[in-house]
Design an enzyme around this catalytic site. Structure first.
Site, PDB file in Angstrom:
ATOM      1  N   LYS B  12      27.297  47.991  31.294  1.00 54.55           N
ATOM      2  CA  LYS B  12      28.362  48.811  30.731  1.00 54.55           C
ATOM      3  C   LYS B  12      29.600  48.620  31.586  1.00 54.55           C
ATOM      4  O   LYS B  12      29.560  48.783  32.808  1.00 54.55           O
ATOM      5  CB  LYS B  12      27.951  50.282  30.719  1.00 54.55           C
ATOM      6  N   THR B  57      22.646  49.411  28.256  1.00 60.53           N
ATOM      7  CA  THR B  57      23.924  49.594  28.952  1.00 60.53           C
ATOM      8  C   THR B  57      24.264  51.077  29.015  1.00 60.53           C
ATOM      9  O   THR B  57      24.898  51.526  29.966  1.00 60.53           O
ATOM     10  CB  THR B  57      25.054  48.820  28.238  1.00 60.53           C
ATOM     11  N   GLN B 231      54.293  29.560  49.354  1.00 61.99           N
ATOM     12  CA  GLN B 231      53.017  29.136  49.936  1.00 61.99           C
ATOM     13  C   GLN B 231      52.939  29.509  51.424  1.00 61.99           C
ATOM     14  O   GLN B 231      51.899  29.933  51.922  1.00 61.99           O
ATOM     15  CB  GLN B 231      52.832  27.610  49.806  1.00 61.99           C
ATOM     16  N   HIS B 259      60.749  35.439  39.527  1.00 59.61           N
ATOM     17  CA  HIS B 259      62.087  34.882  39.718  1.00 59.61           C
ATOM     18  C   HIS B 259      63.186  35.910  39.510  1.00 59.61           C
ATOM     19  O   HIS B 259      63.188  36.639  38.520  1.00 59.61           O
ATOM     20  CB  HIS B 259      62.297  33.706  38.756  1.00 59.61           C
TER      21      HIS B 259
END
Lengths: 307, 307, 307, 307
Positions: B12, B57, B231, B259
């Site tokens: 679930k 579930t 990076q 951006h």
């Protein structure tokens, strides 16, 4: 002609302008989402497609960015006033401008080093983390003579884990709800409040301080009200704002009742003493109301808090 | 049989459990979204539809709510450990459990009266406002022998308004970008970090403190890095976590480059001195990488930070 | 150096390219969302911030738009192949490219006049309405030698109003669910399937026809299966694809069990004979599995269907 | 009392009811999201928290599900009429009810076998795939005497790949846009139309047929209009509905101008002959207007199409 044109407006929506002010090494940031809506002598563009009276939406976008430089952004409301005045006074065909602004708050990143080492806090002067709580809202309308400023917020999620009851209600043939004497009360506050400032001759409110005070009053009233209904809490929130802020005459709320259902743990041999709740999505109660200063005329549209 | 069954799991998802702890009049809140995923001896339910080995579930949902009462929720990680252990050890057919949890933070509403009047701060003890910043994440996996705990966060939006450059890159026939020597650097941090705790015999990390420290280190490294590329900033953020937190061996990031384009105001006779930016939606750069303790084996899936 | 860099990749995500082909007055449209991800000799940009090996993400964006002109867009898969080959073969530092594409389908607006009057259907030739059903997906990976193409779809919502049961499952101390002998079965299909085409020397699949056939097979198997569990339905859907499409060796599904609960109307003196259901949001069951051609090696990551 | 209560309403929002009708082996499905909003003599619940006049929102939810059995769901509008009448006539304190409904369309899964083998189409009789195009909307209001029914739709995305121009507009000091003589015109139609049916004594419109015809007229007018402005297209869409559907007196639109910018490929030595476009997200133009039957009074709120 069997059909006619009714109310109409146009402009560029959702211009995402970020304004940085450099005060030496210390930077300040304003982060807005600005939507322009203009109306006036614009029948012909609908009937024949003639754009002779149409200032392009692209131009309204350019104006937003240019004004961020020319006028700066002291507050969303003041920025909206600059824009609305410009469009109405500079374009003969434009009779009314409405500027809607969403504002996203940022706070400075704590410059002290996580590892306890000595560091200058220089980084904190231009480094920000988005606050990410409510979105601040404002709407400025101008027809060349009078101003209407409605500020507000949305998505301010609050919760009281006790001091909320719900009982004594009407029961009909479709009623199965059990009365509650200690429940969670939770909502996402959506509110809009109208300033009584309407005229350039009057001193304008202190927009930033006003926002902070209204927000604080709503939170405090939510927390301090022993609630017999979400309507009662709503009214206390609204009254606190009207009573305490003379610049505001009207406030409207849409408050979803974010249900937290007490989970039945008895099948598992457990007692749930107001400890474990299931937070439901849909459906939800939805409580909406306007609170007014006595004598004021309501002007905030019924659905504006839903937008 | 020309087709065969491969990896499979079920459970679930998105159980929204809210746990209130009443410490006298002072309440504490934990607000989780818990997803259970079980795998094991489950071929037959796929091949023939026999549910003989299937714990429903719905039962996994009930267990989440019951465990919130039985074990409490000290931390998302600890709660996940209780759940994963239960499913693997109590169900013979279940060989592996994976518990994913999102946690939403709340802070107390300031109890001091907005109008300056004297009030007891009683309301603050059970009144909360959702913090609404990042979502905290954790994933606990257990196969009956070894644990894997990966914690993380998403939607932590940060911005440096200077100290970011981008130049010296490869230019090919499709390159039009101009080099930048002072740009905004902004991202929504999505990160996952793996603990080196794997065994019940080892002392478990202090989950809550670890989270706060990792978060602080990432924020601090973001702010303190003079960035020549996103990076580089990513690697500094990762290194700070690995260097400073011995309980963590691996961290992976997905960092969109949100951006902010400097608006060209020259057509309007204005100079934009790094003041007015357009915040773009799409496309965005997307920088992803893993940072590891030297000697550690990578285990965080490449796409986990995107989930 | 106590920390090292692990797997890393970068590129421009969510480039929204729309390609119109004018075949005389008849136009054709392709509407894609393209994400580029490159990896290779990129350690230095992380360690020192040197961009000497970095083709800017802005350039990868430009390439997407330029290639839409240079190569056209016959299919998302073929377009991804053009892009991936370009980046790997034209940039020495780039060793591997992964192109992910979402595609949005459009259908022509019916050109016949609503008022029954005679009209040429000229308008239908360049007028489209977005189909708005599932989103088609594809992922193309290339390392300079071998191709991996994984196609798929998400958000294809299906429902059987009968022929679904759920009983005979495990019952433990947390089980309260009652067995069901006639229930609604509904899910949002998210699926990814891998082609066995890996080499430029092999003839490539017919990407468009393959997609339509896989989709039809999944829908048909969903509808035709008398279901004792959603797992069984999933396996039938997967088997139908593998059995019937020789170009595909592997398929993975994530199928939420969109619960539709029979509403208890007895308190109102009404009998609910499988007529009135409450469609719940959360929690939901989540069933995930891979189906493989016998002898094939699984390559689709376990979480890819969740992305 | 310095503050007073203004307009207020309450109810349960977003009740997700699915109704299955079994016509032998052939099933039919209606899938609605129903929101109830009641107003009347409700001051006291706001002022004192007394719920003596409050029918719980939970009861309004139960009524939605019970009425799906008692009255069936012939159409969303008819279902809303049953509900609104019930609340106003059965509860003395309730003076006005407003029912808002979203409807999600399903179509049958094609029962023919994908592999061409002979199969009975039995499965198609109870197997559905969600159409996933526009969401149909309706709003029914009743004050005990008169009805107001406003129907509509949202998220119907359309595009013309030619036959759209934009030129001859106002140019001011902030205008940089170049005139366009062949552009893409695309929008997500959001529209609401008001029926002139207001009285139980009048024959009610054929709600289902009316919806299909209004939708077809809007699509056709969008496709058939050679557009000099989006406003002109809007007006043609509205006029076609008012002219052709005598049961409707007023229609309002909010049409975002979904910009598709022609990509400049010249830097790459390529000519873009109206072939490759960038589909932008924000900002977007937003064109809003009401079209009325001559002599009708406008009643649709200006912002309703935005909700």
């Amino acid at each position: 002609m069997p059909t006619i044109l009714g109310q109409n407006q146009y402009g560029k929506a959702e211009n995402r302008v970020v304004r940085i002010v450099r005060d030496g090494a210390t930077h300040h940031i304003k982060d807005l989402n600005v939507s322009v809506s203009l109306s006036g002598d614009l029948d012909e563009v609908h009937y024949s497609g003639s754009n002779a009276n149409v200032l392009p939406t692209d131009t309204t976008k350019n104006t937003v960015f240019a004004f961020a430089k020319e006028h700066g952004i002291d507050s969303a409301e003041q920025f909206g006033i600059h824009l609305a005045r410009h469009f109405v006074t500079s374009q003969e065909a434009i009779r009314r401008a409405r500027i809607r602004i969403e504002e996203y708050a940022w706070e400075r990143i704590d410059g002290s080093a996580a590892d306890g080492s000595r560091r200058t806090a220089a980084d904190a002067k231009h480094s920000f983390v988005r606050k990410g709580q409510e979105t601040r809202l404002s709407q400025v309308s101008y027809d060349g003579e009078r101003w209407q400023v409605i500020s507000g917020l949305k998505d301010l999620t609050v919760l009281n884990s006790t001091d909320s009851e719900f009982w004594g209600y009407v029961k009909d043939g479709y009623t199965t709800l059990k009365e509650a004497y200690d429940r969670i009360l939770a909502t996402d506050v959506s509110a809009r409040w109208r300033f009584n400032w309407t005229d350039d001759g009057q001193p304008a409110p202190f927009w930033e301080e006003s926002y902070e005070q209204v927000r604080a009053r709503m939170l405090h009233a939510f927390a301090a009200t022993y609630s017999l209904s979400l309507q009662q809490t709503l009214y206390q929130m609204g009254s606190s704002v009207i009573d305490g802020r003379s610049e505001i005459d009207e406030i409207r709320f849409s408050l979803p009742n974010n249900h937290h259902f007490l989970v039945d743990l008895e099948p598992f041999g457990l007692k749930n003493d107001n400890e474990v709740y299931f937070a439901a999505d849909r459906p939800y109660g939805l409580i909406e109301a306007t609170v007014l200063r006595d004598g004021a005329q309501p002007q905030i549209p019924v659905d504006l808090t839903n937008l």
